[in-house]
Design a protein around this motif. Sequence first.
Motif, short mmCIF file in Angstrom:
data_model
loop_
_atom_site.label_atom_id
_atom_site.label_comp_id
_atom_site.label_asym_id
_atom_site.label_seq_id
_atom_site.Cartn_x
_atom_site.Cartn_y
_atom_site.Cartn_z
N HIS A 140 0.06 1.89 7.64
CA HIS A 140 -0.49 0.85 6.76
C HIS A 140 -1.18 -0.27 7.53
CE1 HIS A 140 2.43 1.97 3.22
NE2 HIS A 140 1.53 2.90 3.50
N VAL A 141 -1.00 -0.33 8.84
CA VAL A 141 -1.55 -1.44 9.63
C VAL A 141 -3.06 -1.52 9.45
CG1 VAL A 141 -1.91 -2.33 11.97
CG2 VAL A 141 0.33 -1.40 11.32
N LYS A 142 -3.73 -0.38 9.42
CA LYS A 142 -5.20 -0.35 9.33
C LYS A 142 -5.72 -0.87 7.99
CE LYS A 142 -5.34 4.52 7.80
NZ LYS A 142 -3.88 4.76 7.89
N LEU A 143 -4.85 -0.98 7.00
CA LEU A 143 -5.26 -1.44 5.69
C LEU A 143 -5.27 -2.97 5.57
CD1 LEU A 143 -3.21 1.17 3.61
CD2 LEU A 143 -5.67 1.23 4.12
N TYR A 144 -4.77 -3.63 6.60
CA TYR A 144 -4.73 -5.09 6.64
C TYR A 144 -5.88 -5.61 7.48
CZ TYR A 144 -0.10 -5.07 4.48
OH TYR A 144 0.94 -4.91 3.61
N PRO A 145 -6.36 -6.84 7.24
CA PRO A 145 -7.47 -7.39 8.03
C PRO A 145 -7.15 -7.43 9.52
CG PRO A 145 -7.02 -8.76 6.10
CD PRO A 145 -5.89 -7.78 6.20
N GLU A 146 -8.13 -7.07 10.34
CA GLU A 146 -7.93 -7.09 11.79
C GLU A 146 -8.07 -8.50 12.35
OE1 GLU A 146 -10.49 -4.33 13.70
OE2 GLU A 146 -9.68 -2.56 12.66
N GLU A 162 -7.19 2.78 -6.09
CA GLU A 162 -7.28 1.78 -7.15
C GLU A 162 -7.66 0.40 -6.62
OE1 GLU A 162 -3.94 3.72 -10.19
OE2 GLU A 162 -3.66 1.70 -9.36
N PHE A 163 -7.37 0.16 -5.34
CA PHE A 163 -7.62 -1.17 -4.76
C PHE A 163 -9.12 -1.41 -4.56
CE2 PHE A 163 -6.97 -4.53 -1.40
CZ PHE A 163 -6.31 -5.41 -2.24
N ASP A 164 -9.91 -0.35 -4.46
CA ASP A 164 -11.35 -0.49 -4.22
C ASP A 164 -12.02 -1.32 -5.30
OD1 ASP A 164 -11.10 1.01 -1.94
OD2 ASP A 164 -11.71 2.91 -2.88
N ALA A 165 -11.62 -1.12 -6.54
CA ALA A 165 -12.24 -1.86 -7.66
C ALA A 165 -11.97 -3.36 -7.55
CB ALA A 165 -11.72 -1.31 -8.99
N TYR A 166 -10.80 -3.71 -7.04
CA TYR A 166 -10.47 -5.13 -6.87
C TYR A 166 -11.24 -5.72 -5.69
CZ TYR A 166 -6.75 -4.06 -10.16
OH TYR A 166 -6.05 -3.66 -11.28
N LYS A 167 -11.43 -4.94 -4.63
CA LYS A 167 -12.20 -5.42 -3.48
C LYS A 167 -13.67 -5.61 -3.84
CE LYS A 167 -10.86 -2.34 -0.35
NZ LYS A 167 -10.71 -1.73 1.00
N ARG A 168 -14.22 -4.73 -4.67
CA ARG A 168 -15.61 -4.85 -5.09
C ARG A 168 -15.80 -5.98 -6.10
NH1 ARG A 168 -15.16 0.84 -5.67
NH2 ARG A 168 -15.09 0.51 -7.93
N GLY A 206 3.52 -8.25 5.20
CA GLY A 206 2.79 -7.36 6.08
C GLY A 206 3.27 -5.92 5.99
N PRO A 207 2.66 -5.03 6.77
CA PRO A 207 2.99 -3.60 6.71
C PRO A 207 4.38 -3.29 7.23
CG PRO A 207 1.53 -4.05 8.56
CD PRO A 207 1.62 -5.32 7.78
N ASN A 208 4.95 -2.19 6.71
CA ASN A 208 6.28 -1.72 7.12
C ASN A 208 6.23 -0.39 7.85
OD1 ASN A 208 7.84 -3.88 5.70
ND2 ASN A 208 6.89 -2.96 3.90
N CYS A 209 5.02 0.12 8.09
CA CYS A 209 4.87 1.37 8.84
C CYS A 209 3.52 1.36 9.54
CB CYS A 209 5.01 2.60 7.94
SG CYS A 209 3.72 2.74 6.69
N ALA A 210 3.40 2.18 10.59
CA ALA A 210 2.18 2.19 11.40
C ALA A 210 0.96 2.61 10.57
CB ALA A 210 2.37 3.13 12.59
N PHE A 229 0.84 -1.20 0.00
CA PHE A 229 0.00 0.00 0.00
C PHE A 229 0.88 1.26 0.00
CE2 PHE A 229 -2.74 -3.24 1.95
CZ PHE A 229 -3.84 -3.15 1.11
N GLY A 230 0.25 2.38 -0.41
CA GLY A 230 0.98 3.65 -0.45
C GLY A 230 0.15 4.76 0.14
N ILE A 231 0.38 5.98 -0.31
CA ILE A 231 -0.37 7.14 0.18
C ILE A 231 -1.79 7.12 -0.38
CG2 ILE A 231 -0.49 9.66 0.19
CD1 ILE A 231 2.58 9.66 0.02
N ASN A 232 -1.93 6.81 -1.66
CA ASN A 232 -3.24 6.77 -2.31
C ASN A 232 -3.53 5.33 -2.75
OD1 ASN A 232 -5.49 6.97 -3.93
ND2 ASN A 232 -4.77 8.76 -5.06
#
Length: 525
Positions: free
Chosen positions: A76-82, A51-57, A70-74, A45-48
């Motif tokens: 990005h953690v929220k972008l991964y499944p809890e 584009e990933f929304d279309a793949y999730k839908r 997994g994430p390399n910074c705090a 993941f990045g700042i924006n």
Amino acid sequence: MMEQKRKILLCGDVEGKFNSLFNRVSTIDKKSGPFDCLFCVGNFFGINNKEFDAYKRGDKKVPIATYILGPNCADHVKLYPEDDSMELCENVYCLGKRGVYTDSKGLRIAYVSGIASKESSDFEYSSKDVMELYNACVRGNASFRGVDVLLTSQWPTDAMRHDSKQINLAINKTSDLPSWLVVKLKPRYHISGLEGVYYERSPFRAPNLGDHDTTLNLVTRFLGLARVANSDKQKWLYALNLTPLDKMKIGELLQKTTDETECPFNFTELDQKIFNTKRKSVGFNQYFYDTNAPEENNDMKYRKKRQKVEFDQSKCWFCLASPSVEKHLIVTVANSTYLALAKGPVVEEHFLICPIEHYQNSLGQPEDVTQEMNQFKEALRKFYDRNGKVAVFFERNYKTSHMQLQAVPILKRATKELKEIFIEEAEGHGLKLEVLDSHNRLDQVLQPNVPYFTVELPDGTLLYTKIKGNFPLNFAREVLVGGPILNCPERSDWKDCILGKEDEKVLVQRLRTDFEPFDFTNEGA
């Protein structure tokens, strides 16, 4: 071997450029595929990340199974499944903190996610994580050779040291932890990202690390991949066509390359720095371990005398007069020797021929003991022949206190190239097995006080080697359980094959009955 090959793709930091990634992967898969899967290192993941929304839908499809670290910074953690779900969308999966991905053909990919830190967190990994990853790779795998691929988002420290190429790159996020993993796991490929540049290092071989290191001296190739769709047009997607190392011949794995360099990593320094390990070198690539050794005064070190190790015969598992011997394993007893079921046998008719009295090896025992052992060997040859099998006998005079000659039956057709297989496997461990000339005796080329290994093949060929430094304790078993011979690789370590005592008693009783017609110890036999 072609049917065993696995075609995989690897990419660097995606940083939100999902359309560029999956469009390119789709094109390559149609042109050069099909590929089995894609692995992403660095920041997925990045700042924006719109584009990933279309793949999730489900509006857009990910072309092949894609695995990300997994994430390399705090942030990005929220972008991964809890929860424990590893699926981010259809065909995109997070591998998790650390582990080993093994596909259906046996390709092994070890990985660890995040940035190195003293403590582990959602986006950081620690020395404990890399140790647990190493343990996960070797656990239950007594003949661990190495891994096919290692994935770490971070580059290993000193990756460019000793490289024959003239490289001048500004690298900022390296860590000693991936360096340590490389030497321990000896991956054929190590892939990293995060630095935004493409770098393909000249290949190198990490050294063997001692008695418990069963890895082969594999060539490692390190690749740093650039960011997806970078403006400098540096390489960010890499294809591999690999046969899993467990399906390859030793000679293929050890094949030399023309541009090899010295290993860039010093394991002794890394281990001491990371784990505060006190380590003394005792010859080439051999070490003693002490993770809690206190600092000593130099004067005291030289005044201490090494205590002589006293051998306690009462605790010997193989002395017949010892209370420690497991007598229920004994099949039959002669005047100077006895025949017993091996503990944790490779197959049901895996025997030990041992002297009754305590002798450390066959070269140090009396002639009458050797002659009686030869009688047992001949009896076993006839015993195995009743089922169309032949005997392989081997002795390891290394880290044993009581002489044991092991006998394992194999099918006659499995003797094809058996000598070459033993010699080739030995070379994989840095050993040289030599053939004993017909005009020589074993005691003319070996001494009782020098560690050695011997194996007698069914055609009478005797192979031997003097052990200098390290020797894999299960070497002969590892060879015999291989595909061309017994094809039961899960039985390479006796500890994984131990039977319950009652099962041992039942098996030994049957073996006594079956062996009786061949037992020369019986009167009138």
